[in-house]
Scaffold this active site. Structure first.
Site, PDB file in Angstrom:
ATOM      1  N   PRO A  15      29.667 -12.019  22.517  1.00  0.00           N
ATOM      2  CA  PRO A  15      29.320 -11.431  23.814  1.00  0.00           C
ATOM      3  C   PRO A  15      27.811 -11.468  24.005  1.00  0.00           C
ATOM      4  CG  PRO A  15      29.936  -9.716  22.234  1.00  0.00           C
ATOM      5  CD  PRO A  15      30.194 -11.034  21.568  1.00  0.00           C
ATOM      6  N   MET A  16      27.352 -11.967  25.151  1.00  0.00           N
ATOM      7  CA  MET A  16      25.920 -12.082  25.408  1.00  0.00           C
ATOM      8  C   MET A  16      25.622 -11.644  26.831  1.00  0.00           C
ATOM      9  SD  MET A  16      25.031 -15.705  23.496  1.00  0.00           S
ATOM     10  CE  MET A  16      26.560 -16.541  23.976  1.00  0.00           C
ATOM     11  N   GLN A  68      34.164  -6.535  25.647  1.00  0.00           N
ATOM     12  CA  GLN A  68      33.334  -5.679  24.810  1.00  0.00           C
ATOM     13  C   GLN A  68      32.879  -4.465  25.603  1.00  0.00           C
ATOM     14  OE1 GLN A  68      29.138  -6.331  23.474  1.00  0.00           O
ATOM     15  NE2 GLN A  68      30.047  -6.403  21.429  1.00  0.00           N
ATOM     16  N   CYS A  98      24.046  -3.549  19.723  1.00  0.00           N
ATOM     17  CA  CYS A  98      23.003  -3.861  20.709  1.00  0.00           C
ATOM     18  C   CYS A  98      21.829  -2.893  20.570  1.00  0.00           C
ATOM     19  CB  CYS A  98      23.578  -3.788  22.115  1.00  0.00           C
ATOM     20  SG  CYS A  98      22.360  -4.159  23.405  1.00  0.00           S
ATOM     21  N   LYS A 137      31.991  -4.649  16.669  1.00  0.00           N
ATOM     22  CA  LYS A 137      30.890  -5.565  16.354  1.00  0.00           C
ATOM     23  C   LYS A 137      29.680  -4.716  16.015  1.00  0.00           C
ATOM     24  CE  LYS A 137      28.441  -9.710  17.795  1.00  0.00           C
ATOM     25  NZ  LYS A 137      27.028  -9.307  17.703  1.00  0.00           N
ATOM     26  N   GLY A 209      25.161 -14.427  13.374  1.00  0.00           N
ATOM     27  CA  GLY A 209      23.720 -14.437  13.195  1.00  0.00           C
ATOM     28  C   GLY A 209      23.190 -15.693  12.531  1.00  0.00           C
ATOM     29  N   ARG A 231      23.818 -17.789  20.689  1.00  0.00           N
ATOM     30  CA  ARG A 231      22.936 -18.673  21.462  1.00  0.00           C
ATOM     31  C   ARG A 231      23.143 -20.153  21.171  1.00  0.00           C
ATOM     32  NH1 ARG A 231      17.713 -16.225  19.409  1.00  0.00           N
ATOM     33  NH2 ARG A 231      19.171 -15.505  17.814  1.00  0.00           N
TER      34      ARG A 231
END
Length: 345
Positions: A15-16, A68, A98, A137, A209, A231
């Site tokens: 999720p971004m 999320q 986050c 997460k 990550g 990303r």
């Protein structure tokens, strides 16, 4: 039977915020049938009081797709999870990672790493409210927390019924780093996540990550059940074409990126007909042909032309043609060089 299996989380796109919206997810699904897709984080307040049709709608083609949630009140999270389930999502995921100022001000996200008992209460409230999987997460810790912080959080989640854990293998430094810096500056600690998996062998655990290449992901899958990519998948979507063949032994749904764009066109046309702006869709494609001849022209054309009022499907087609033309020129130049006679003495 478990609600979520190791295969379900073998590969997922993280999720971004501002990135993994419904347009992005639809395109990613064209590149991988097996990837698990995640929405941007949505707070419980937005789910309960916001414009749900705008914030939560998705195309069934995106499945399996998970929502999320951000929040720290068990009752609000349970109520939100019920709404998520009714919308048809395959999973609800709690954000405990986050580090943004907004999240810190609301005392959720990565702040919850300090409150494993509360996270357990949140997970239990959601589990009691819905039949879909509830997952978490998290980070490996925040600020000066030691290794035990991750284990305490994971144990609280599992005891409360969490179906899987997604662990970003970096701490979140809540003091002194921006959210952007928190994605890169805190050092990665993959072995810590591997130790967590050994301690919880029956719990599906995915690692997140710093993973950018398929070889790195395959290496991680020797130690954990899944990899979650952020990303790297967004900036170079071609990576997703490798997922199904390499990680699931199945053919990719598209032969190449050009075929994927062709398959995307009917969706783009439907969205434009419903009043969506082209730029809102094509902004997710800017990294599509990274490293290929014509990629810069493709990005430039989309960046300049897609934002114009009334921009239509032809703008996207013309941008793709920039890459096709550059590839043709490149191939022609290479053939000419190969055809040149060798110099004689």
């Amino acid at each position: 039977m478990p609600l979520i299996t190791n295969q379900d989380i073998r590969f997922s796109v993280a999720p971004m915020m501002d990135w993994t919206d419904r347009h992005c997810r639809y395109f990613h699904r064209l590149l991988s049938r097996r990837a698990r897709l995640y929405t941007e984080m949505l707070t419980t307040g937005a789910v309960i009081h916001g414009d749900r049709a705008r914030l939560m709608a998705f195309d069934p083609f995106e499945q399996p797709v998970a929502m999320q949630l951000g929040g720290a009140e068990p009752a609000a999270l349970a109520k939100s999870a019920v709404i998520v389930e009714k919308f048809g999502y395959a999973e609800v995921n709690l954000n405990v990672g986050c580090p943004s100022d907004r999240v810190q001000n609301g005392a959720f996200g990565a702040c919850l790493m300090r409150e494993p008992a509360l996270v357990g209460d949140c997970v239990k409230a959601m589990k009691d409210a819905v039949a879909i999987p509830v997952t978490v997460k998290c980070r490996i810790g925040v600020d000066d927390q030691e290794e035990q912080a991750l284990f305490a959080l994971a144990e609280a989640c599992v005891e409360s019924g969490a179906d899987a854990l997604f662990v970003h293998a970096r701490k979140a430094w809540l003091k002194g780093l921006s959210p952007r810096e928190n994605r890169d500056v805190p050092p990665l600690d993959y072995p810590l996540v591997h130790r967590l998996k050994r301690a919880l062998p029956d719990v599906p655990i995915a690692i997140n990550g710093g993973l950018t290449r398929m070889a790195e992901m395959e290496e991680q899958l020797q130690f954990v059940d899944g990899v979650m990519i952020g990303r790297a998948a967004y900036h170079d979507p071609a990576l997703l074409l490798e997922v199904d063949p390499c990680l699931f032994g199945e053919p990719a749904p598209a032969a190449d990126l050009f075929e994927a764009v062709d398959a995307f066109l009917p969706y783009v046309e439907r969205q434009l007909a419903s009043g969506e702006r082209l730029a809102a869709i094509t902004r997710h494609l800017l990294g599509l042909f990274a490293g290929m001849p014509g990629a810069r022209s493709f990005r430039r054309r989309l960046a300049l032309e897609a934002v114009k009022p009334g921009a239509g499907i032809e703008t996207l087609l013309e941008a793709v043609d920039e890459v096709r033309a550059a590839r043709t020129r490149f191939a022609g130049a290479a053939n000419s060089a190969d055809a040149e006679p060798a110099e004689t003495a």
